[in-house]
Design a protein around this motif. Structure first.
Motif, PDB file in Angstrom:
ATOM      1  N   VAL A 125       0.847  -1.194   0.000  1.00  0.00           N
ATOM      2  CA  VAL A 125       0.000   0.000   0.000  1.00  0.00           C
ATOM      3  C   VAL A 125       0.881   1.242   0.000  1.00  0.00           C
ATOM      4  O   VAL A 125       1.688   1.438   0.912  1.00  0.00           O
ATOM      5  CB  VAL A 125      -0.944   0.000   1.222  1.00  0.00           C
ATOM      6  CG1 VAL A 125      -1.689   1.320   1.320  1.00  0.00           C
ATOM      7  CG2 VAL A 125      -1.926  -1.151   1.132  1.00  0.00           C
ATOM      8  N   GLY A 126       0.748   2.082  -1.008  1.00  0.00           N
ATOM      9  CA  GLY A 126       1.522   3.316  -1.088  1.00  0.00           C
ATOM     10  C   GLY A 126       2.614   3.229  -2.138  1.00  0.00           C
ATOM     11  O   GLY A 126       3.138   2.141  -2.430  1.00  0.00           O
ATOM     12  N   LEU A 127       2.966   4.376  -2.710  1.00  0.00           N
ATOM     13  CA  LEU A 127       3.994   4.399  -3.751  1.00  0.00           C
ATOM     14  C   LEU A 127       5.334   3.903  -3.244  1.00  0.00           C
ATOM     15  O   LEU A 127       6.100   3.290  -3.994  1.00  0.00           O
ATOM     16  CB  LEU A 127       4.130   5.822  -4.304  1.00  0.00           C
ATOM     17  CG  LEU A 127       2.978   6.315  -5.189  1.00  0.00           C
ATOM     18  CD1 LEU A 127       3.176   7.783  -5.568  1.00  0.00           C
ATOM     19  CD2 LEU A 127       2.848   5.455  -6.435  1.00  0.00           C
ATOM     20  N   ASP A 128       5.638   4.169  -1.977  1.00  0.00           N
ATOM     21  CA  ASP A 128       6.909   3.696  -1.415  1.00  0.00           C
ATOM     22  C   ASP A 128       6.957   2.175  -1.307  1.00  0.00           C
ATOM     23  O   ASP A 128       8.040   1.601  -1.181  1.00  0.00           O
ATOM     24  CB  ASP A 128       7.138   4.309  -0.037  1.00  0.00           C
ATOM     25  CG  ASP A 128       7.391   5.796  -0.116  1.00  0.00           C
ATOM     26  OD1 ASP A 128       7.805   6.278  -1.188  1.00  0.00           O
ATOM     27  OD2 ASP A 128       7.150   6.503   0.893  1.00  0.00           O
ATOM     28  N   HIS A 129       5.801   1.536  -1.348  1.00  0.00           N
ATOM     29  CA  HIS A 129       5.738   0.085  -1.187  1.00  0.00           C
ATOM     30  C   HIS A 129       5.149  -0.595  -2.417  1.00  0.00           C
ATOM     31  O   HIS A 129       4.771  -1.772  -2.355  1.00  0.00           O
ATOM     32  CB  HIS A 129       4.904  -0.259   0.047  1.00  0.00           C
ATOM     33  CG  HIS A 129       5.312   0.502   1.271  1.00  0.00           C
ATOM     34  ND1 HIS A 129       6.447   0.199   1.977  1.00  0.00           N
ATOM     35  CD2 HIS A 129       4.748   1.575   1.897  1.00  0.00           C
ATOM     36  CE1 HIS A 129       6.566   1.040   3.004  1.00  0.00           C
ATOM     37  NE2 HIS A 129       5.550   1.882   2.968  1.00  0.00           N
ATOM     38  N   LEU A 130       5.071   0.137  -3.505  1.00  0.00           N
ATOM     39  CA  LEU A 130       4.500  -0.407  -4.737  1.00  0.00           C
ATOM     40  C   LEU A 130       5.366  -1.549  -5.259  1.00  0.00           C
ATOM     41  O   LEU A 130       6.580  -1.421  -5.393  1.00  0.00           O
ATOM     42  CB  LEU A 130       4.407   0.703  -5.784  1.00  0.00           C
ATOM     43  CG  LEU A 130       3.942   0.312  -7.182  1.00  0.00           C
ATOM     44  CD1 LEU A 130       2.550  -0.280  -7.131  1.00  0.00           C
ATOM     45  CD2 LEU A 130       3.987   1.516  -8.101  1.00  0.00           C
TER      46      LEU A 130
END
Length: 269
Positions: A125-130
């Motif tokens: 979840v989230g761009l940092d964890h894409l």
């Protein structure tokens, strides 16, 4: 002569309305889309779809809602500018084989305030964890008409290349993150907007609506959204994929005819 009126019916005791056990005892979220199908034609300039839902929370603990929408995966080809003997040249291309064509998150507050790094990373979840599928092995292939495309494990350079993918997609409005994109319009009722740009890829999109309490995911609602071409654009798209050689030949012939017609027009003037 007056007739006696019939006696009134016996009083019926009103029963309390039954309530679903899932509503009263389980913390959960339910969601839906105003439109689960988007038609793309020559006049398509993007679309705005409202995602709405309700939170059933019989406890006293507050809850946060996080919306994640992910488009169909597609390969991404990247090159890096390198300076060689005073001349800027393109490096050998690197191919990511599975990057989502569209990705957005919307939440009631910043993701880092809702859950910790480990939870967000586990859920993607989230761009940092894409999750972007990096090349798994070292080899050279021919892709996009280019020979010797490097598909390899990027090791320490993976993060730099991954940031480049996200930066390019953000610039095209295909990736987005809104820490205040989920709005509660009434007690337990929320809404969020999914903005599809004109360049949004066609295919099946998947939406996840997460409900968090005390940093933990307690419920999720899964939705699907279809973006498809219609009209002459769909016919051309399907023809190009079914018969690529014929389509390519027709494009060359059309270009040649257009050039010949233009030369004839300008020659007369």
């Amino acid at each position: 002569m007056m007739q006696a009126l019939p006696p009134p019916p016996p009083a019926v005791e009103a029963l309390a309305p039954e309530r679903s056990v899932a509503t009263t005892e389980e913390v959960r979220v339910a969601a839906a889309l105003t439109d689960a199908r988007v038609m793309v034609d020559s006049s398509f300039r993007g679309a705005s779809i409202v995602l709405f839902g309700a939170v059933f929370n019989p406890t006293d603990d507050p809850a946060d809602v996080v919306v994640v929408v992910r488009g169909p995966d597609a390969p991404v080809r990247l090159v890096k500018k390198t300076r060689n003997t005073g001349v800027w040249l393109n490096s050998r291309p690197v191919l990511f084989e599975g990057a989502p064509g569209f990705y957005m998150t919307a939440s009631t507050r910043p993701l880092s305030d809702i859950a910790d790094f480990g939870q967000l990373r586990r859920l993607g979840v989230g761009l940092d964890h894409l999750r972007i599928n990096a090349p798994q092995e070292s080899r050279t292939v021919t892709r996009y008409g280019v020979r010797d495309v490097v598909v390899s494990r990027l090791e320490d350079d993976y993060l730099d290349w991954r940031r480049a993918v996200i930066r390019l997609r953000e610039g095209a409005a295909l990736y987005n993150s809104d820490p205040e994109g989920v709005e509660f319009v009434d007690r337990g009722l929320f809404r969020a907007e999914v903005e599809l740009p004109a360049v949004a890829p066609t295919g099946e999109y998947f939406a996840e609506v997460w409900l968090f309490q005390q940093g933990e995911p307690v419920s999720v609602s899964n939705l699907t959204l279809t973006v498809e071409k219609v009209g002459i654009e769909r016919d051309i798209f399907e023809f190009a994929h079914r018969r690529p050689w014929t389509y390519g030949l027709l494009c060359v012939l059309l270009a040649m005819f257009t050039g010949w017609a233009a030369s004839r027009v300008f020659r007369r003037h």
